[in-house]
Motif scaffolding. Structure first.
Motif, PDB file in Angstrom:
ATOM      1  N   CYS A 154     -39.201  60.711  16.864  1.00  0.00           N
ATOM      2  CA  CYS A 154     -40.231  61.350  17.677  1.00  0.00           C
ATOM      3  C   CYS A 154     -41.435  61.629  16.789  1.00  0.00           C
ATOM      4  N   LYS A 183     -37.922  69.295  31.650  1.00  0.00           N
ATOM      5  CA  LYS A 183     -38.724  69.739  30.511  1.00  0.00           C
ATOM      6  C   LYS A 183     -39.985  70.476  30.961  1.00  0.00           C
ATOM      7  N   SER A 234     -35.122  64.642  32.152  1.00  0.00           N
ATOM      8  CA  SER A 234     -36.270  65.157  31.409  1.00  0.00           C
ATOM      9  C   SER A 234     -37.363  65.748  32.278  1.00  0.00           C
ATOM     10  N   ALA A 258     -44.589  65.792  21.945  1.00  0.00           N
ATOM     11  CA  ALA A 258     -43.156  65.675  22.226  1.00  0.00           C
ATOM     12  C   ALA A 258     -42.911  65.540  23.720  1.00  0.00           C
ATOM     13  N   ARG A 309     -29.596  62.241  20.374  1.00  0.00           N
ATOM     14  CA  ARG A 309     -30.656  61.334  19.935  1.00  0.00           C
ATOM     15  C   ARG A 309     -31.733  61.220  21.005  1.00  0.00           C
ATOM     16  N   ASN A 310     -32.879  60.788  20.600  1.00  0.00           N
ATOM     17  CA  ASN A 310     -33.941  60.489  21.550  1.00  0.00           C
ATOM     18  C   ASN A 310     -33.623  59.169  22.251  1.00  0.00           C
ATOM     19  N   SER A 366     -41.543  62.351  25.729  1.00  0.00           N
ATOM     20  CA  SER A 366     -40.257  62.761  26.309  1.00  0.00           C
ATOM     21  C   SER A 366     -39.142  62.746  25.272  1.00  0.00           C
ATOM     22  N   CYS A 367     -39.408  63.338  24.115  1.00  0.00           N
ATOM     23  CA  CYS A 367     -38.403  63.411  23.051  1.00  0.00           C
ATOM     24  C   CYS A 367     -37.341  64.446  23.403  1.00  0.00           C
ATOM     25  N   ASN A 368     -36.100  64.143  23.107  1.00  0.00           N
ATOM     26  CA  ASN A 368     -34.995  65.032  23.436  1.00  0.00           C
ATOM     27  C   ASN A 368     -34.740  66.109  22.384  1.00  0.00           C
ATOM     28  N   THR A 369     -34.759  65.717  21.127  1.00  0.00           N
ATOM     29  CA  THR A 369     -34.335  66.663  20.086  1.00  0.00           C
ATOM     30  C   THR A 369     -35.226  67.899  20.007  1.00  0.00           C
ATOM     31  N   ALA A 396     -38.529  67.835  15.382  1.00  0.00           N
ATOM     32  CA  ALA A 396     -38.110  66.699  16.209  1.00  0.00           C
ATOM     33  C   ALA A 396     -37.414  65.637  15.373  1.00  0.00           C
TER      34      ALA A 396
END
Length: 487
Positions: A269, A227, A224, A279, A262-263, A283-286, A248
């Motif tokens: 998120c 990002k 991440s 976000a 998935r997060n 550190s949200c993934n989606t 999200a």
């Protein structure tokens, strides 16, 4: 009667004489070639004991830290053949930087700056001929003693393989470069060939790879921390601001696959449509995977290359390439936006990402050698800081600073990197590692936000969550550098 017979006898003699003359000419030509053009290959042949002895016949130049601390020097050995021996007073602490100098080879700065240190560099050699001095020039490095020790002790306390790099954002000077586990360069300073072979075989066979400089010789999935690149591409596209709501969902199906992303921990998120800043903070993934899909791989690659991905670099030691992949489908692009799939970065690059943001979007060329001095103290070379990449426009960098600052604030993933009384900007990462199944802990950040003094990249193999394991190591480096400036 005599003359014709003598003439008949002289015919074969003449042939022999011509052949001998040709052989003599060939011999002289070969000797001339070897003396004039072929000496280099013999000088480099490890079997040439004369050359080997000559390399230890005069003192090699010292290697110093920025404050003058000696980390490599030559002392009289007491050996009639090998008169000078290399000594590393601090052992493993600076091995990733200095490398070693031995009978059979060199590594690290000892290799990259061998001509200067040995005295064979033309300017050093000429000065030696003029004033009669023998020996190499002295290298003064950019390494900060306190930062290096903090990084080394931090990794040693964790006990897992990893690396730390610290950079001064405004100049590109490398303040710390640590790879763990390390090795003692003094082990290579022996003149006992059998012992040297045993040492080298043992270290080469060690499964922990102590001879590997993980800071620059190996690249890893950045997780991440990438990002920062994805966020920079989003801001640069004009389609996103830090307050822009982003999609999200708790689960995102990757395009064209049955794979669901998935997060971390499977958590939602925010409310499902957080701001870009939120976000990033969580550190949200989606949402970042969706941003990657929307922007496309070309936009992400262009932004990555502005940070230095897919480019060759030396500091002056050669650095492994950090890579942003090509030829991806949309699902792979989504994962690459999270610093996964085939995206790879060295710990140096991980530090460079934060350094570029800290310096208003301008990435300075990283370097290790501050200056080169002759034995009499004359400076013959001095590194001038220079821009390396324009990674971001200043306005985009400012927005990323806000996003990274939120990471170390309440509710962010990087609170373990916070320094009391100092505003710290950061990005944490947890990078999937398919080789061992144990995720890498990753961190990058800089401090203080108002006037950045240091940017740090940390990667710990198999360390898990970057915010828990890598962030405290970075905090120790932050404190070491900032305490020095406060003195």
């Amino acid at each position: 009667m005599i003359a014709p017979r003598a003439q008949r006898i002289n015919i074969p003699l003449r042939h022999v004489a011509i052949m001998c003359g040709g052989m003599l000419f060939a011999l002289l030509a070969n000797v001339t070639y070897l003396q004039a053009l072929g000496t280099e290959q013999f000088e480099e042949d490890p079997r040439n004991r004369r050359t080997m002895i000559a390399r230890f016949g005069s003192p090699r130049g010292d290697i110093l830290l920025h404050d003058g601390t000696v980390v490599a020097t030559s002392i009289r050995s007491g050996d009639n053949a090998f008169r000078y021996r290399r000594v590393y007073p601090t052992g493993p602490l600076y091995a990733a930087v200095t490398g070693h100098f031995s009978m059979y080879g060199t590594a690290g700065i000892e290799r990259a700056e061998d001509a200067v240190l040995s005295g064979s560099e033309p300017r050093v050699k000429v000065r030696g001929l003029v004033d009669g001095t023998r020996g190499g020039a002295t290298l003064r490095l950019t390494i900060d003693r306190a930062a290096q020790r903090a990084a080394y002790e931090g990794l040693r306390a964790v006990g897992l393989p990893g690396a730390v790099v610290a950079i001064e954002p405004g100049t590109g000077a490398i303040l710390a470069m640590v790879s763990y586990p390390s090795y003692d360069p003094n082990l290579y300073a022996t003149f006992d060939g059998a012992r040297l072979d045993r040492v080298d075989k043992r270290l080469q066979a060690d499964p922990r790879d102590p001879l590997l400089n993980r800071a620059i010789q190996r690249n890893y999935p950045p997780g991440s921390t990438f990002k920062i690149v994805t966020g920079g591409a989003a801001l640069g596209s004009g389609r996103y601001g830090i307050d822009t709501p982003v999609s999200a969902p708790a689960v995102l199906r990757l395009p064209g696959t049955a794979t669901h992303l998935r997060n971390a921990g499977g958590a939602a998120c925010g409310d499902g449509t957080p701001s870009l800043l939120s976000a990033f903070k969580l550190s949200c993934n989606t949402p970042f995977a969706q941003i990657g899909i929307d922007l496309g791989q070309d936009a992400l690659r262009e932004q990555a290359e502005r940070f230095g991905f897919d480019a060759d670099l030396d500091v002056p030691m050669p650095v492994a390439r950090s890579i942003y992949p090509t030829g991806m489908d949309r699902a792979q692009t989504a994962m690459s936006a999270l610093g996964q799939f085939d995206t790879r970065a060295t710990p140096l690059m991980i530090a460079m990402m934060a350094a570029a943001v800290a310096n208003h979007g301008t990435l300075m060329r990283p370097y290790l050698v501050e200056d080169v001095r002759l034995p009499d103290g004359t400076v013959i070379d001095e590194t001038e800081s220079a821009p390396y990449r324009q990674a971001l426009r200043p306005a985009e960098a400012d927005r990323l600073v806000e996003m990274m600052t939120a990471v170390t604030g309440p509710g962010g993933t990087g609170t373990a990197a916070a320094v009391p009384g100092v505003t710290v900007a950061a990005k944490t990462g947890t990078a999937e590692n398919t080789a061992s199944g144990r995720d890498h802990a990753v961190f990058t950040g800089f401090a203080p936000v108002a006037a950045p003094r240091v940017a740090v990249g940390v990667l710990i193999e198999g360390g898990g969550f970057g915010g828990r394991v890598a962030a405290p190591v970075a905090r120790a480096v932050f404190r070491a550098v900032l305490d020095r400036h406060a003195e």
